[in-house]
Design a protein around this motif. Structure first.
Motif, PDB file in Angstrom:
ATOM      1  N   ASP A  10       0.820  -1.174   0.071  1.00  0.00           N
ATOM      2  CA  ASP A  10      -0.055   0.175   0.031  1.00  0.00           C
ATOM      3  C   ASP A  10       0.845   1.179  -0.157  1.00  0.00           C
ATOM      4  O   ASP A  10       1.401   1.668   1.127  1.00  0.00           O
ATOM      5  N   ARG A  11       1.178   1.845  -1.039  1.00  0.00           N
ATOM      6  CA  ARG A  11       1.577   2.965  -1.427  1.00  0.00           C
ATOM      7  C   ARG A  11       0.853   4.409  -1.447  1.00  0.00           C
ATOM      8  O   ARG A  11       1.299   5.413  -1.671  1.00  0.00           O
ATOM      9  N   SER A  12      -0.213   4.276  -0.774  1.00  0.00           N
ATOM     10  CA  SER A  12      -1.230   5.556  -1.047  1.00  0.00           C
ATOM     11  C   SER A  12      -0.733   6.692  -0.403  1.00  0.00           C
ATOM     12  O   SER A  12      -0.965   7.693  -0.419  1.00  0.00           O
ATOM     13  N   ARG A  13       0.003   6.346   0.846  1.00  0.00           N
ATOM     14  CA  ARG A  13       0.587   7.359   1.616  1.00  0.00           C
ATOM     15  C   ARG A  13       1.640   8.125   0.836  1.00  0.00           C
ATOM     16  O   ARG A  13       2.066   9.375   1.436  1.00  0.00           O
ATOM     17  N   GLU A  14       2.132   7.585   0.000  1.00  0.00           N
ATOM     18  CA  GLU A  14       3.223   8.166  -0.780  1.00  0.00           C
ATOM     19  C   GLU A  14       2.475   8.991  -1.836  1.00  0.00           C
ATOM     20  O   GLU A  14       3.523   9.971  -2.536  1.00  0.00           O
ATOM     21  N   ILE A  15       1.334   9.053  -2.290  1.00  0.00           N
ATOM     22  CA  ILE A  15       0.717   9.820  -3.362  1.00  0.00           C
ATOM     23  C   ILE A  15       0.998  11.170  -3.365  1.00  0.00           C
ATOM     24  O   ILE A  15       1.185  11.789  -4.299  1.00  0.00           O
ATOM     25  N   PRO A  16       1.089  11.769  -2.161  1.00  0.00           N
ATOM     26  CA  PRO A  16       1.332  13.384  -2.166  1.00  0.00           C
ATOM     27  C   PRO A  16       2.626  13.862  -2.513  1.00  0.00           C
ATOM     28  O   PRO A  16       3.098  14.936  -2.889  1.00  0.00           O
ATOM     29  N   GLN A  17       3.619  12.608  -2.683  1.00  0.00           N
ATOM     30  CA  GLN A  17       4.991  13.073  -3.084  1.00  0.00           C
ATOM     31  C   GLN A  17       5.090  13.050  -4.690  1.00  0.00           C
ATOM     32  O   GLN A  17       6.233  13.490  -5.146  1.00  0.00           O
ATOM     33  N   ILE A  18       3.881  12.712  -5.260  1.00  0.00           N
ATOM     34  CA  ILE A  18       4.095  12.999  -6.795  1.00  0.00           C
ATOM     35  C   ILE A  18       4.235  14.238  -7.181  1.00  0.00           C
ATOM     36  O   ILE A  18       3.601  15.038  -6.815  1.00  0.00           O
ATOM     37  N   SER A  19       5.304  14.489  -8.036  1.00  0.00           N
ATOM     38  CA  SER A  19       5.747  15.826  -8.340  1.00  0.00           C
ATOM     39  C   SER A  19       5.590  16.091  -9.841  1.00  0.00           C
ATOM     40  O   SER A  19       5.732  17.303 -10.238  1.00  0.00           O
ATOM     41  N   VAL A  20       5.263  15.272 -10.498  1.00  0.00           N
ATOM     42  CA  VAL A  20       5.036  15.377 -11.936  1.00  0.00           C
ATOM     43  C   VAL A  20       3.721  16.070 -12.202  1.00  0.00           C
ATOM     44  O   VAL A  20       2.711  15.626 -11.261  1.00  0.00           O
ATOM     45  N   PRO A  21       3.342  17.023 -13.184  1.00  0.00           N
ATOM     46  CA  PRO A  21       2.216  17.314 -13.675  1.00  0.00           C
ATOM     47  C   PRO A  21       1.100  16.281 -13.741  1.00  0.00           C
ATOM     48  O   PRO A  21       1.396  15.417 -14.525  1.00  0.00           O
ATOM     49  N   THR A  22      -0.123  16.547 -13.117  1.00  0.00           N
ATOM     50  CA  THR A  22      -0.914  15.532 -13.045  1.00  0.00           C
ATOM     51  C   THR A  22      -2.260  15.998 -13.220  1.00  0.00           C
ATOM     52  O   THR A  22      -2.764  17.010 -12.929  1.00  0.00           O
ATOM     53  N   LEU A  23      -3.139  15.029 -14.283  1.00  0.00           N
ATOM     54  CA  LEU A  23      -4.491  15.260 -14.716  1.00  0.00           C
ATOM     55  C   LEU A  23      -5.016  14.204 -14.116  1.00  0.00           C
ATOM     56  O   LEU A  23      -4.880  13.110 -14.485  1.00  0.00           O
ATOM     57  N   VAL A  24      -6.233  14.359 -13.300  1.00  0.00           N
ATOM     58  CA  VAL A  24      -6.977  13.303 -12.905  1.00  0.00           C
ATOM     59  C   VAL A  24      -8.237  13.344 -13.870  1.00  0.00           C
ATOM     60  O   VAL A  24      -9.242  14.175 -13.710  1.00  0.00           O
ATOM     61  N   LEU A  25      -8.883  12.031 -14.273  1.00  0.00           N
ATOM     62  CA  LEU A  25     -10.090  11.898 -15.051  1.00  0.00           C
ATOM     63  C   LEU A  25     -10.739  10.922 -14.405  1.00  0.00           C
ATOM     64  O   LEU A  25     -10.440   9.799 -14.142  1.00  0.00           O
TER      65      LEU A  25
END
Length: 298
Positions: free
Chosen positions: A229-244
């Motif tokens: 479970d890496r969901s706690r690391e999701i806020p560390q994503i630094s690349v431009p992101t689009l959520v659809l």
């Protein structure tokens, strides 16, 4: 399809209806190529010109999942669509390693084999899970991230097929056969209300995927893999992101957790948004990626 035809496919029968369809399709699929990565011949298609965009499909699917989206994106992008290990024409891993981190490393290796150093990643469902793990593990290579009804948070409820594959009494049966009617039911549950995309052609395609050598067992092995479970690391994503995402598809907190991410919500789509609404998805992806190339926000 009749019960006799179902049994023919399930037993690996020579004239299994869905298997025959898929074999015929891939035999005549001159646009597909393959490249060896991690001991696998990864099947893929590539088309278009421009910045590279890697499109990753979801569970029990294949690169055909993005046919409509790719057709629209290829006017402006170099679009690469592989079959993920365990699915489609790529088939099962010899080592049986279906951890998401391994998927991410394999896809990064796949792009290296193609000589592509930086690229955007667009992923639906499982493909979205792999995509955001790539953004965490290979941030210098992933230039932008698009998550389409992505997975990766602890889910409240698994789809029926996954629940069955985790049942110790049913696992051996699922390795041996997957009835066509169960595939059809699963697809209808995955699309939005009122969707008409689940027709005989789609059911035959997906049923055929299930019955390619090793794919049923690969699915069972994947579902029973202990995932980190890496969901706690999701806020560390630094690349431009689009959520659809589709309005009624839950289990997603990406837009709130990924800094400076953008979100677009389809009011009626289901989990298979790239097949249900290819124009809507392609337009959103194109606007976002073009804006990144121009150095501006959409």
């Amino acid at each position: 399809m009749s019960r006799d035809e179902d049994r023919a496919v399930a037993s690996g029968g020579r004239f299994g209806y869905a298997v025959a369809i898929m074999r015929s399709a891939w035999t005549n699929d001159r646009d597909s190529r393959s490249v060896e990565v991690d001991g696998l011949a990864v099947r893929y298609r590539r088309g278009g010109r421009g910045p590279a965009a890697l499109l990753l499909h979801g569970t029990t699917s294949s690169l055909e999942h993005f046919d409509g989206v790719a057709e629209r994106l290829e006017a402006s992008f170099d679009v690469i669509r592989p079959d993920l290990p365990g699915f489609g024409g790529t088939g099962p891993r010899r080592d049986g390693d279906y951890r998401i981190g391994t998927y991410a490393a394999t896809m990064a290796g796949f792009m290296r084999e193609l000589g592509i150093e930086t690229y955007a990643v667009v992923g639906n469902s499982l493909g979205g899970n792999v995509a955001w793990n790539m953004a965490l593990d290979f941030p210098s290579r992933v230039s932008a991230l698009v998550l389409v009804n992505a997975t990766g948070y602890p889910e409240k409820e698994l789809p029926t097929g996954m629940r069955l594959a985790r049942n110790p009494l049913l696992r051996p049966l699922m390795r041996r056969f997957m009835p066509r009617h169960m595939v059809q039911r699963g697809l209808r549950q995955a699309v939005g209300p009122g969707s008409t995309i689940v027709d005989d052609t789609m059911v035959s395609r997906v049923h055929g995927l299930w019955n390619r050598p090793g794919n049923r067992s690969a699915f069972v092995d994947f579902v029973n893999t202990d995932q980190v479970d890496r969901s706690r690391e999701i806020p560390q994503i630094s690349v431009p992101t689009l959520v659809l995402r589709s309005a009624h598809v839950d289990g997603q907190g990406f837009a709130g957790d990924i800094p400076d991410s953008q979100e677009e919500i389809h009011p009626s789509g289901g989990h298979l948004l790239p097949e249900e609404q290819p124009g809507w998805v392609a337009d959103a992806v194109s606007r976002f990626l073009m804006a990144q190339s121009d150095g501006r926000r959409p």
